[in-house]
Motif scaffolding. Sequence first.
Motif, mmCIF file in Angstrom:
data_model
loop_
_atom_site.group_PDB
_atom_site.id
_atom_site.type_symbol
_atom_site.label_atom_id
_atom_site.label_comp_id
_atom_site.label_asym_id
_atom_site.label_seq_id
_atom_site.Cartn_x
_atom_site.Cartn_y
_atom_site.Cartn_z
ATOM 1 N N LYS B 229 0.852 -1.183 0.000
ATOM 2 C CA LYS B 229 0.000 0.000 0.000
ATOM 3 C C LYS B 229 0.886 1.231 0.000
ATOM 4 O O LYS B 229 2.024 1.182 0.451
ATOM 5 C CB LYS B 229 -0.920 0.010 1.224
ATOM 6 C CG LYS B 229 -1.989 -1.068 1.143
ATOM 7 C CD LYS B 229 -2.812 -1.177 2.389
ATOM 8 C CE LYS B 229 -3.679 -2.427 2.298
ATOM 9 N NZ LYS B 229 -4.453 -2.667 3.491
ATOM 10 N N TYR B 230 0.357 2.306 -0.542
ATOM 11 C CA TYR B 230 1.170 3.513 -0.629
ATOM 12 C C TYR B 230 0.474 4.686 0.038
ATOM 13 O O TYR B 230 -0.753 4.769 0.065
ATOM 14 C CB TYR B 230 1.425 3.892 -2.082
ATOM 15 C CG TYR B 230 2.245 2.894 -2.848
ATOM 16 C CD1 TYR B 230 3.619 2.795 -2.640
ATOM 17 C CD2 TYR B 230 1.663 2.049 -3.786
ATOM 18 C CE1 TYR B 230 4.378 1.885 -3.347
ATOM 19 C CE2 TYR B 230 2.416 1.139 -4.505
ATOM 20 C CZ TYR B 230 3.774 1.064 -4.283
ATOM 21 O OH TYR B 230 4.527 0.168 -4.981
ATOM 22 N N ALA B 269 1.147 1.326 5.098
ATOM 23 C CA ALA B 269 1.982 1.576 3.922
ATOM 24 C C ALA B 269 3.436 1.612 4.354
ATOM 25 O O ALA B 269 3.777 2.227 5.354
ATOM 26 C CB ALA B 269 1.614 2.920 3.291
ATOM 27 N N ILE B 331 -0.892 10.575 -9.391
ATOM 28 C CA ILE B 331 -0.508 9.157 -9.441
ATOM 29 C C ILE B 331 0.057 8.813 -10.817
ATOM 30 O O ILE B 331 1.095 8.161 -10.938
ATOM 31 C CB ILE B 331 -1.714 8.277 -9.067
ATOM 32 C CG1 ILE B 331 -1.967 8.394 -7.571
ATOM 33 C CG2 ILE B 331 -1.489 6.825 -9.468
ATOM 34 C CD1 ILE B 331 -3.228 7.738 -7.096
ATOM 35 N N LEU B 353 -1.697 4.005 -7.078
ATOM 36 C CA LEU B 353 -0.354 3.927 -7.640
ATOM 37 C C LEU B 353 -0.001 2.482 -7.970
ATOM 38 O O LEU B 353 -0.117 1.600 -7.115
ATOM 39 C CB LEU B 353 0.634 4.498 -6.618
ATOM 40 C CG LEU B 353 2.066 4.710 -7.066
ATOM 41 C CD1 LEU B 353 2.151 5.712 -8.181
ATOM 42 C CD2 LEU B 353 2.919 5.162 -5.892
ATOM 43 N N THR B 358 -3.902 3.243 -2.478
ATOM 44 C CA THR B 358 -3.054 4.415 -2.253
ATOM 45 C C THR B 358 -3.873 5.502 -1.586
ATOM 46 O O THR B 358 -4.947 5.833 -2.063
ATOM 47 C CB THR B 358 -2.525 4.944 -3.597
ATOM 48 O OG1 THR B 358 -1.874 3.889 -4.280
ATOM 49 C CG2 THR B 358 -1.553 6.081 -3.394
#
Lengths: 563, 646
Positions: B229-230, B269, B331, B353, B358
């Motif tokens: 995850k971002y 993340a 993104i 992303l 994200t």
Amino acid sequence: MNFFITVNNREIEAVKGETILQALKRAGISIPTLCNMEGFTPTGACRLCMVEVKGREGLVPSCSQPVEEWMEVKTHTPRVIKARRMIVELLLASHPDDCLYCERNCHCELQNLAFELNVRERKQSSRRPAMVKDLSSPAITRDPSKCILCGRCVRICEEVMGCSSLEFSGKGDASRIDTLGGRGLNATSCIACGQCVMVCPTGALYEKKKLAELQIALGNPGLHPVAVVDPVVSLSLADVYGNRNLRQSARQLNNLLKRCGFREVYDYAALQDLYVRKTAEELTRAEGSTIYSSNCPAWIKYAEQYLPELLPCISKLKSPSQLAGTLLKKLLPEKDGTKPFVVSFSPCTARKYESRRREFNPVGEPEIDLVITARALEQYVVLNGMDPATAEAEEFNKPFQTSSMYGELGGVSGGTMEAVAAETYFRLTGGKDLPSGRLKKVKPGKIRELVFDHAGETWRFASVSGMAEAAGFIEELSGKPGYYRYIEVMACPNGCINGGGLPILNDDNILKNRQKQLTELAEKNALACSNRNRTIDELLSELAKMDGGEQLLYTAYEPGKTV
Amino acid sequence: MSLQAMNRETARRIIALPPSKITREEQDLLLLLRRDRCTIPVILVSESRPARVSGSNATYSAIADYISENNLSVELGRCSGKGFQQNEPFVDVQLPGKSRVTFGPVSPEIVPLILDGMINKAIPMEYALWQYRNPMHEPWDGVPFFDEIPYFSGQVRKLTRNFGLSDPASVAEYIARDGYKAFVKAISNYTAADITELVEQSGLRGRGGAGYPTAQKWQVARNTLSDQKYLICNADESDPGAFTDKALLEREPHKVIEGVAIAAYAIGASMVFIYVNASDSYSTDCIEHALSEAAALGLTGENIFDSGFNLKVQLVRSAGAYICGEETALINNLQGKRAIPRQKPPYPSEKGLFGKPTVVNNVETLFNLPDILNYGPQWYRNTGTPDSPGTKILSLTGKLKYQGLVEVPFGITLNDLVTKIGGGIRNGKQFKALQIGGPAGRCIGHEGLQLKLDYKTFAEAGIFLGSGGVVVLDEENCMVDVARYFLRFISRESCGKCIPCREGSRRMLDILNAISHRPEQGASHEPLERFKGVMTLESLAEVIKDTSLCGLGKTAPDTVLSTLRLFREEYEEHIFERKCRAGVCTDLQTYYIDMEACTGCTACAKKCPVNAIIGTPRQPFFIIEQKCTGCGICMETCKFSAVKTR
């Protein structure tokens, strides 16, 4: 999972995961679109497919919004129509007013939209900075002033052809679609496949038709004009003319061309037979390595640019079109001091580029003098006031008169590969036909495979079409050299039947129909295999007598600069 | 004071341990770092963009020269911007035992004056602005306290309480002010779900513009299963008239990093991108330096403070277009593509992303997190309104007496913002309108000043708070010109993807250009045509709002629509009378020469760049209207005031 959604107070069936637009289309509700392309991820750029969805504040783009069970959709309310009309008016505000002189007059999607949405007044007028036409490519002209930035050409160039020659550039009111680095199209990675022309809704991209040159040449008494006609050309014109009898239609086209002023008309399929035989010969001589096909000029340019290390593996044989040019220029005697003038009728725009390659243009003596696409031919017939319905059937001229089934199949992806496999089998077994029921689809995409065993050795043949897909396939193969003995590559998806020079018909089923038609037509051919084509035998023996006759059939490639 | 004063181990101990477990020496060190105690005089020069523009570097070297010439034992340093644009550059002076005094504006010439006075323990009163309250220090007589200054007394400085006090380039000073405690507490004592729960309770709403509840956004990303995850910290602020995000990055970059780290932990993340506006190199340099300091202390990287939590923070410079701040465009840009928005759904919190969940949070949103964790959600909710708790940092600019970075509680009326904090309109002019929310925002007139700053109230009134840029306009501003300015910005900065935004904004701009310029050839039906243009303007705006792809297009016509509604008479004057009451649209004016006043001196004719003035010397001259471009040079040139406009 299927469920029902309410559209315009009517229940229609929808499938989970599809977009509103797809559901509407199935239910027969037509929504105008510009940027939408079947089989591509929606971009939602044009905003023409907007619909009202109950509970949503603004309008919703039907091309990208997935259907959901609660949805109540209204597709043609005054609000929606007003928005759509305004969008078209905005596009027209900065669009040149020269429809009458436009290449796409009467075939223009913007024109159709304006008509459908009843735009009857220029309510807006806006100015865009003057833009210059890009005339640099031998095949395609780019007129940015006509561009409405729908982005279809950009997507097909990147996603299907893997070239990215066209790209968005600038931002805001200065956005435009430009070539990479703003250079002329001929100086970019463009492989002249013409797929961008096929998807362009307006006259921003069009081929160089060269009809004036054709007219002048046909009227020149010092020339001896002859034509080579690809079966796909007559097939596509049969679509246009609504002609059901395809064999008849091809013969009628011969008549039309003669009436236009051609002295002789030759069958491209016969040259395809020659091409197949020489390829099989090369293949049986080669020791285990892979040979790539060379009959698609767009693929050749792609390979020269992006895969120079592959060039030694590509067959050095000239493409059937260039073979026709070479041989006809050699074989046709100069009658009464007239020079032969060879015109190739092709479904392909890249042939225009190919015919201008340096090696095919020895000083003052081009092998092919002119390449005319099916689309241009359609116009030429109209220009000369001829009614296709009244044309009588007429045979092709010798020496390229008869062709085999495999020769005719050259226009569809997999056709050449199958023909080469059959021919190779014939040569290896000393005259046996390849058992039928042969083609096997390897992947869900456009890759097909054919395998046979002979003398303890497995011979694998593959065909792939669509340049981006082909590039991926070739990259996968880099780990196992020689796995396939022969790989046929065609730049356009599905082969020449989807070529960039075909009439633009906006019919989703056209491709499937054409594939079916061409296969059916070919299978009716009395001659199954290229080897059975006797005219080729005669031709080859004649060539053998000639000094350096064999050499005429081959060419060379050079690594090109990738832009 | 830099990290040399505090070694790595001490710093880590101070962050991780409660105050009661810290040694005596360490506490002394903290007192010094917080400037609660000083042994020698301390001089701090403010360091921010407005300070640099006003010449703070020259002031700094002048002070350095003074110190070396007089051979003084003085600590000279930097402090961050104070969020008050008047009177920059500021110089803070603190003598041992006495409270800290701020002087400004301090040009190099007056440096000796101030320092001479301070050495003799006498304040040069004419330059002293305020002193800071501190129970440990003895205050100066006759100098107002910081919180007595009207500009500051109207604000609630919670998030920005350290602005103007500490050195942004020193992690030690940040740690001395409870820095990174919240983050380390979070990763050692709380689960990610706890953090989300705390943020949920605090009612924090995204400060990027739409005011979406932060915890809800996180929850979606938390509930989406994915191996990666971002988190993206969106600091790509590029609205004209907004500088809050950049200010946060340059004044307390470590707090941004701490907020980022807490949010990353909460959503799971391990990779964070801080996306900054590349055109502002100063704030970028600040955050870059801070990131390297944080990494050196082990606050990012592998297994942070033995908690098992890994975090990689990467700084990314934007491609420099306004649209890069839109989350889907951002993104795309991070993936190396052209920064153009895409259709939502899917939302980035589900598929962002590289196709992974994200979360894109604004830098100011993340800036709130350390305080929420340190002092609890209830403390946070004490400020603001039930719907929008907390404070909002605004960029207050325009025709006000005082401008700068202000922090106000939600619920404050716009009137208070303008009159109390901004000090009203400068030079005794009349207030006309307030433009809020950048190019996507709207204009608010007199009657709108009673509005309370609050996401819900604003949404009901159809106002988009945007990035928090507030531009105050007075009677000298032409509203048509203001609308035209913002529209030109939009039409240049639109990504060009969707037709309504690209073509529509260009078309609207054309119409506004037509009414604020002199017609090429005045046909009799010409005003009617221009009026028709304004009618089209409204229906165009409606369609653009209805059909555009992203937030930029959906709000693009707002400034025009709001000015059209509030100041319709100004538009009509432009159209029918060709008059601009503010005198901004110079192109509408017709210049002529008063036959009575003209002496025929030829001065104007000589200056005219287009030779539009003809005549015989010593006879009255004449301006050819068709040739005149309305530049106004003749009017400035004439000594007899014979050139007039109508």
